[in-house]
Structures are given as structure tokens and as C-alpha cells.
Design a protein around this motif. Structure first.
Motif, PDB file in Angstrom:
ATOM      1  N   GLU A 177       1.326  -1.471  -0.071  1.00 19.65           N
ATOM      2  CA  GLU A 177      -0.245   0.217   0.287  1.00 19.65           C
ATOM      3  C   GLU A 177       1.119   1.614  -0.138  1.00 19.65           C
ATOM      4  N   PHE A 178       2.036   1.161   0.925  1.00 21.47           N
ATOM      5  CA  PHE A 178       2.870   2.437   1.324  1.00 21.47           C
ATOM      6  C   PHE A 178       3.459   2.442   2.077  1.00 21.47           C
ATOM      7  N   VAL A 179       4.293   3.139   1.728  1.00 24.42           N
ATOM      8  CA  VAL A 179       5.846   3.412   2.723  1.00 24.42           C
ATOM      9  C   VAL A 179       5.890   4.997   2.989  1.00 24.42           C
ATOM     10  N   LEU A 180       5.919   4.715   4.731  1.00 18.31           N
ATOM     11  CA  LEU A 180       6.265   5.875   5.378  1.00 18.31           C
ATOM     12  C   LEU A 180       7.725   6.232   6.062  1.00 18.31           C
ATOM     13  N   LEU A 181       7.973   6.803   5.591  1.00 22.33           N
ATOM     14  CA  LEU A 181       9.657   7.455   6.162  1.00 22.33           C
ATOM     15  C   LEU A 181       9.722   8.326   6.845  1.00 22.33           C
ATOM     16  N   ALA A 182      10.164   9.055   7.663  1.00 17.36           N
ATOM     17  CA  ALA A 182       9.917   9.670   9.208  1.00 17.36           C
ATOM     18  C   ALA A 182      11.205  10.083   9.636  1.00 17.36           C
ATOM     19  N   SER A 183      11.406  10.907  10.297  1.00 16.67           N
ATOM     20  CA  SER A 183      12.588  11.929  11.146  1.00 16.67           C
ATOM     21  C   SER A 183      12.048  11.212  12.542  1.00 16.67           C
ATOM     22  N   ASP A 184      12.486  11.070  13.937  1.00 21.07           N
ATOM     23  CA  ASP A 184      12.303  10.879  14.189  1.00 21.07           C
ATOM     24  C   ASP A 184      11.257  11.417  15.854  1.00 21.07           C
ATOM     25  N   GLY A 185      11.070  12.465  15.245  1.00 17.64           N
ATOM     26  CA  GLY A 185      10.558  13.576  16.339  1.00 17.64           C
ATOM     27  C   GLY A 185       9.015  13.334  15.742  1.00 17.64           C
ATOM     28  N   VAL A 186       8.719  12.639  14.765  1.00  9.58           N
ATOM     29  CA  VAL A 186       7.441  11.221  14.648  1.00  9.58           C
ATOM     30  C   VAL A 186       7.250   9.997  15.666  1.00  9.58           C
ATOM     31  N   TRP A 187       8.324   9.881  15.570  1.00 10.30           N
ATOM     32  CA  TRP A 187       8.537   8.457  15.747  1.00 10.30           C
ATOM     33  C   TRP A 187       8.387   8.536  17.432  1.00 10.30           C
ATOM     34  N   ASP A 188       8.662   9.942  18.294  1.00  7.80           N
ATOM     35  CA  ASP A 188       8.391  10.025  19.246  1.00  7.80           C
ATOM     36  C   ASP A 188       7.463  10.059  19.968  1.00  7.80           C
ATOM     37  N   VAL A 189       6.565  10.147  19.021  1.00  5.96           N
ATOM     38  CA  VAL A 189       4.659  10.234  19.932  1.00  5.96           C
ATOM     39  C   VAL A 189       3.860   9.460  19.026  1.00  5.96           C
ATOM     40  N   MET A 190       4.277   8.332  18.044  1.00  4.00           N
ATOM     41  CA  MET A 190       3.670   7.757  18.007  1.00  4.00           C
ATOM     42  C   MET A 190       4.122   6.411  16.858  1.00  4.00           C
ATOM     43  N   SER A 191       3.545   5.505  17.394  1.00  8.45           N
ATOM     44  CA  SER A 191       4.099   4.037  16.293  1.00  8.45           C
ATOM     45  C   SER A 191       4.020   3.770  15.477  1.00  8.45           C
TER      46      SER A 191
ATOM     47  N   THR B 247      -0.497  16.480  13.651  1.00  4.89           N
ATOM     48  CA  THR B 247      -1.405  15.363  14.585  1.00  4.89           C
ATOM     49  C   THR B 247       0.033  15.614  16.028  1.00  4.89           C
ATOM     50  N   CYS B 248       1.096  15.166  15.626  1.00  2.15           N
ATOM     51  CA  CYS B 248       2.489  14.880  16.464  1.00  2.15           C
ATOM     52  C   CYS B 248       3.002  16.500  17.557  1.00  2.15           C
ATOM     53  N   LEU B 249       2.775  17.444  16.759  1.00  2.00           N
ATOM     54  CA  LEU B 249       2.733  18.382  17.430  1.00  2.00           C
ATOM     55  C   LEU B 249       1.951  18.383  18.457  1.00  2.00           C
ATOM     56  N   CYS B 250       0.470  18.175  17.903  1.00  5.76           N
ATOM     57  CA  CYS B 250      -0.357  18.234  18.788  1.00  5.76           C
ATOM     58  C   CYS B 250      -0.471  17.268  20.590  1.00  5.76           C
ATOM     59  N   LYS B 251       0.364  16.008  20.223  1.00  8.90           N
ATOM     60  CA  LYS B 251       0.482  15.080  20.861  1.00  8.90           C
ATOM     61  C   LYS B 251       1.865  15.059  21.329  1.00  8.90           C
ATOM     62  N   GLY B 252       2.550  16.336  20.788  1.00  9.37           N
ATOM     63  CA  GLY B 252       3.685  16.243  21.936  1.00  9.37           C
ATOM     64  C   GLY B 252       5.247  16.272  21.906  1.00  9.37           C
TER      65      GLY B 252
ATOM     66  N   PRO C 167      -8.100   6.250  13.904  1.00  7.64           N
ATOM     67  CA  PRO C 167      -7.054   5.814  14.761  1.00  7.64           C
ATOM     68  C   PRO C 167      -5.338   6.635  14.689  1.00  7.64           C
ATOM     69  N   GLY C 168      -5.045   6.132  16.095  1.00  3.72           N
ATOM     70  CA  GLY C 168      -4.064   6.381  15.812  1.00  3.72           C
ATOM     71  C   GLY C 168      -3.987   7.817  16.003  1.00  3.72           C
ATOM     72  N   GLY C 169      -3.890   8.771  16.200  1.00  2.00           N
ATOM     73  CA  GLY C 169      -4.448   9.871  16.322  1.00  2.00           C
ATOM     74  C   GLY C 169      -5.435  10.913  17.156  1.00  2.00           C
ATOM     75  N   GLY C 170      -6.427   9.925  17.366  1.00  2.00           N
ATOM     76  CA  GLY C 170      -7.790  10.558  18.278  1.00  2.00           C
ATOM     77  C   GLY C 170      -7.850  12.037  17.340  1.00  2.00           C
ATOM     78  N   LEU C 171      -8.452  12.368  19.105  1.00  2.31           N
ATOM     79  CA  LEU C 171      -8.603  14.207  19.524  1.00  2.31           C
ATOM     80  C   LEU C 171      -7.520  14.864  18.213  1.00  2.31           C
ATOM     81  N   HIS C 172      -6.864  14.651  18.556  1.00  2.00           N
ATOM     82  CA  HIS C 172      -5.474  15.375  18.197  1.00  2.00           C
ATOM     83  C   HIS C 172      -5.329  15.375  16.868  1.00  2.00           C
ATOM     84  N   CYS C 173      -5.731  14.846  16.091  1.00  2.00           N
ATOM     85  CA  CYS C 173      -5.726  14.346  14.589  1.00  2.00           C
ATOM     86  C   CYS C 173      -6.442  15.727  14.397  1.00  2.00           C
ATOM     87  N   LYS C 174      -8.029  15.551  15.006  1.00  2.00           N
ATOM     88  CA  LYS C 174      -8.596  16.407  14.703  1.00  2.00           C
ATOM     89  C   LYS C 174      -8.519  18.087  15.227  1.00  2.00           C
ATOM     90  N   ALA C 175      -7.214  18.358  15.620  1.00  2.00           N
ATOM     91  CA  ALA C 175      -7.131  19.797  16.550  1.00  2.00           C
ATOM     92  C   ALA C 175      -6.916  20.734  15.754  1.00  2.00           C
TER      93      ALA C 175
END
Length: 420
Positions: A257-271, A299-304, A371-379
Motif C-alpha cells: 500500500e505505502f511506505v512512510l519514512l519519518a525522522s524521529d520527531g514523528v516516532w517519538d509520539v506515534m507507533s 497531529t504529532c505536534l499536538c501529541k507533544g 485511529p492513532g491520532g485520536g482527538l489530536h488529529c482533529k486539533a
């Protein structure tokens, strides 16, 4: 965007700032990295499509709370000298400055092309070419820094061929592959306490203190960082810090389906699993990959997350498609959230803060949150509704519309173009 920045500024601040400082101190760093008083949320999402291969991608980056942006990235939908269907994507996360990351984004693709040649053999020949390309790029960088200036960068690369997906990485920037709706593969961070990493560090005469190489670096592989690559008589791949990537060659499937690449600032708050679920849902909403990336970083910013963040989503022909039911449910959720914001404001004796509104919503049982983001995804949706409401009802707060000196929920719903 200004409303979202305001929400982020107060939602987890200064609590998260204090936590970050404590974490840095416990890890033995020379002192906590400087953080801004408010996050820099601006992004420049971009993307592209390769019609011949059905490949499309989106990318975005956010500086966030850090005083400097040290991430860099690149995306090539076609590779010179190779047949259609080959593509290259990379994210580099600098530390001690952005110079190494920017060098890698600019020059690593050229080193990969040079090592691949016009007819690369798959998969082993390509895997070896990626290893050599990383090491060659690192050696080239060393030649440009004869005095061994400090600074380094992690890297994660996706090389696409018509038959294989190659994931190469050094450090803690990660990639995850979604296949048939689940995580099919994920890279593993290069940390000093991993067995293979620990053995190499000790054999090179190094130490590990507070889970860091020489009590300083939290990653055990990176481009640059030449002060840790000076053990005499040892090849580059066996130094305390190595630029040799770990390479995985994955045969392509129609279910990819897809590959997601990200720096560790994303992985700090999302699995990885949370990100796969969130990306899949946003694709079903017919969201362009670049806008999807921008939403993910918000979303990741809002999750901290307090770090720089960059993400790239590379979609294959088997990626989730637009779904009318998913779009309908998302629209209903946005409408319900807007109405609830209006109700909370109407029931308050004085205008509530955006932070108060968000925290109240977070304590409630809201259906169909992503899923995953919850309310933070709707900030962003909540912040925009709040901002529009008070722009449209400023006079209402001053004079009152229900005789009690505060606006009625009917008036506030009207300000948000919602049904009463």
C-alpha cells in the motif's frame, strides 16, 4: 494555522518543556537543547506522481519547538540512466547542525546512482550498492571537512525498483511498510545498546554511558560525526559511529500500500501501527499524500513532539482509495466537533480558552475519531472552529443574544454554519 499554534503553545507547555529538560539531563547531554516559546508550525507540503509506475508521493516538514531546523529530505520519482519504475526518497535528521543532513539530501542520490550503474543486479547487487553509496558519501563529506567539524545526521532511504523495495537506514529515522492493511516491515533504530552496535563500539575502544556513545551520541550509526570515526586500523564500518546502513530488500507484492519514512520527531509520539492506520484512513478520505503528511505532522505536534519533524509517504497502486462512507463519517465528525465547541462556549459564564475547550473534548467519549491520532488529529478542526466562532461572535459576547450576557448555542452554531 495561528489558532493551531496557539493551541499547541498552551496545550502541553511548559510541562513538556520541563520533561524534555529532565530527559536530556538524565541522558547525560551537555544541557537541554533550546526550545522556542511557541512552535513554528508552518509547512510547505509537496508531492508528485509517476504515471508510468502508478507511484505517487507526498512530503512535508515542520520545525516545531526547536530553535533550528536540522532535517532535510529529497524525492526523485525517476532516476537518470535507469528504466521507468525506479525512484528514490530520503530523510536526513541532523544533529549538531543541519550541514550534514543538507549534504546528504543533495549528494546521496548521486552516490547511489554511481554505485548502481546502468544495469544493477537485484537484489544483492543493489543492496551492496546502497551500502557503498552511504560510505562513499560519508568519505566525501570527510574530505570537505578536513578539520573534522562536529555534527552528523541519521538517514533513512527508500529505493524503489519494479521488483523490489529497498530500505536503507543508519540511526533512528525510520520507515514502515503497509501491506494489506498492516505493518509488513519496519526498520529498527541503531542504538548503542543493540547487541551488534554495542560489540562494535567496545571493539573500537569506545564506551557507552547513560545509553549514549561516549556519554554523548544517542545513535550508533550516522553520516558525519567524524570525532567518533578515528579508531586507528579499523575500516569505516567498524568505527564507534558507522555510516554503514542496514539494508532490507523486500520483494514487491500487489498488496503493498505505502511506505512512510519519518525522522524521529514523528516516532517519538506515534507507533508504526498507529501511523499505518492513520495514513490509510486519510487516503480513504481522498486526501493528497502531501496534505496527509502535513496533517500527520500537525497531529504529532499536538501529541507533544518537541523535535523537528519530516515525513514522506510513498503510495503504490495498491494504496487505499477514496471511500464515500469514510468521507461521510469524517464530515459528520467535523460537524459534531464544531457543534460541541459552540455548546461549550455557549454554556460558559465567560469565553473559555481554546485549551479549556480541547481538554474538555478530550475527556469526552467521541465516536469515529481517527485511529492513532485520536482527538489530536482533529486539533486543527477544533482550533479553526473556535477561531471562526469568536471572529463571528465578538459582538455577541459583548452584548449577549439570550438576555444573559452570553451568546446562545443557536447563534454560535450559526456562526459556524452548523445546523441548530
Amino acid at each position: 494555522m495561528a489558532a493551531l499554534a496557539g493551541l499547541l503553545e498552551c496545550l502541553l507547555w511548559p510541562t513538556r518543556k520541563d520533561e524534555e529538560a529532565e530527559k536530556e539531563e538524565e541522558a547525560g547531554a551537555q544541557g537541554p537543547q533550546s526550545l522556542l516559546a511557541a512552535p513554528r508550525c508552518s509547512q510547505r507540503p509537496h508531492g508528485g506522481v509517476a504515471a508510468s509506475s502508478g507511484l505517487r508521493f507526498g512530503a512535508s516538514a515542520a520545525q516545531g519547538w526547536r530553535t533550528h531546523m536540522e532535517d532535510a529530505h529529497c524525492a526523485w520519482l525517476s532516476l537518470p540512466g535507469l528504466p521507468p519504475g525506479w525512484a528514490f526518497f530520503a530523510i536526513l535528521d541532523g544533529h549538531g547542525g543541519a550541514r550534514v543532513a543538507r549534504f546528504g539530501a543533495r549528494h546521496l542520490p548521486g552516490h547511489v546512482l554511481e554505485e548502481l550503474g546502468p544495469a544493477p543486479s537485484e537484489p544483492e547487487g543493489v543492496s551492496q550498492a546502497l551500502r557503498r553509496a552511504f560510505l562513499n558519501a560519508d568519505e566525501r563529506l570527510r574530505s570537505l571537512w578536513p578539520r573534522g567539524e562536529p555534527g552528523g545526521s541519521t538517514a533513512v532511504v527508500l529505493l524503489v525498483s519494479p521488483r523490489f523495495l529497498y530500505l536503507a537506514h543508519c540511526g533512528d529515522s525510520r520507515a514502515v511498510l503497509s501491506r494489506a492493511g498492516a505493518v509488513a516491515f519496519s526498520t529498527q533504530d541503531h542504538r548503542p545498546l543493540r547487541l551488534r552496535e554495542r560489540e562494535r563500539i567496545y571493539h573500537a575502544g569506545g564506551t557507552i554511558r547513560r545509553r549514549r556513545v561516549e556519554g554523548s551520541l544517542a545513535v550508533s550509526r550516522a553520516l558525519g560525526d567524524f570525532a567518533y570515526k578515528a579508531a586507528p586500523g579499523r575500516p569505516p564500518e567498524l568505527q564507534l559511529i558507522s555510516a554503514e546502513p542496514e539494508v532490507a530488500a523486500l520483494a514487491r507484492h500487489t498488496e503493498d500500500e505505502f511506505v512512510l519514512l519519518a525522522s524521529d520527531g514523528v516516532w517519538d509520539v506515534m507507533s508504526g501501527a498507529a501511523l499505518v492506520g492513520l495514513v490509510a484512513l486519510r487516503l480513504r478520505l481522498d486526501l493528497a499524500p502531501e496534505l496527509l503528511c502535513a496533517q500527520l505532522l500537525d497531529t504529532c505536534l499536538c501529541k507533544g513532539s518537541l523535535d523537528n519533524m519530516t515525513c514522506i509517504v510513498v503510495c503504490f497502486p495498491g494504496a487505499p482509495r477514496a471511500c464515500e462512507e469514510a468521507i461521510r463519517r469524517e464530515h459528520a465528525l467535523d460537524t459534531a466537533l464544531g457543534r460541541r465547541v459552540a455548546e461549550l462556549c455557549a454554556s460558559a459564564q465567560e469565553p473559555p480558552s481554546l485549551n479549556t475547550v480541547f481538554r474538555t473534548l478530550a475527556s469526552e467519549d467521541i465516536l469515529d475519531l481517527p485511529p492513532g491520532g485520536g482527538l489530536h488529529c482533529k486539533a486543527a478542526v477544533i482550533a479553526e472552529a473556535y477561531s471562526q466562532l469568536f471572529q463571528a461572535s465578538e459582538e455577541c459576547w459583548e452584548k449577549g443574544q439570550d438576555g444573559a450576557g452570553k451568546p446562545s448555542s443557536t447563534h454560535l452554531n450559526s456562526a459556524l454554519n452548523l445546523e441548530a
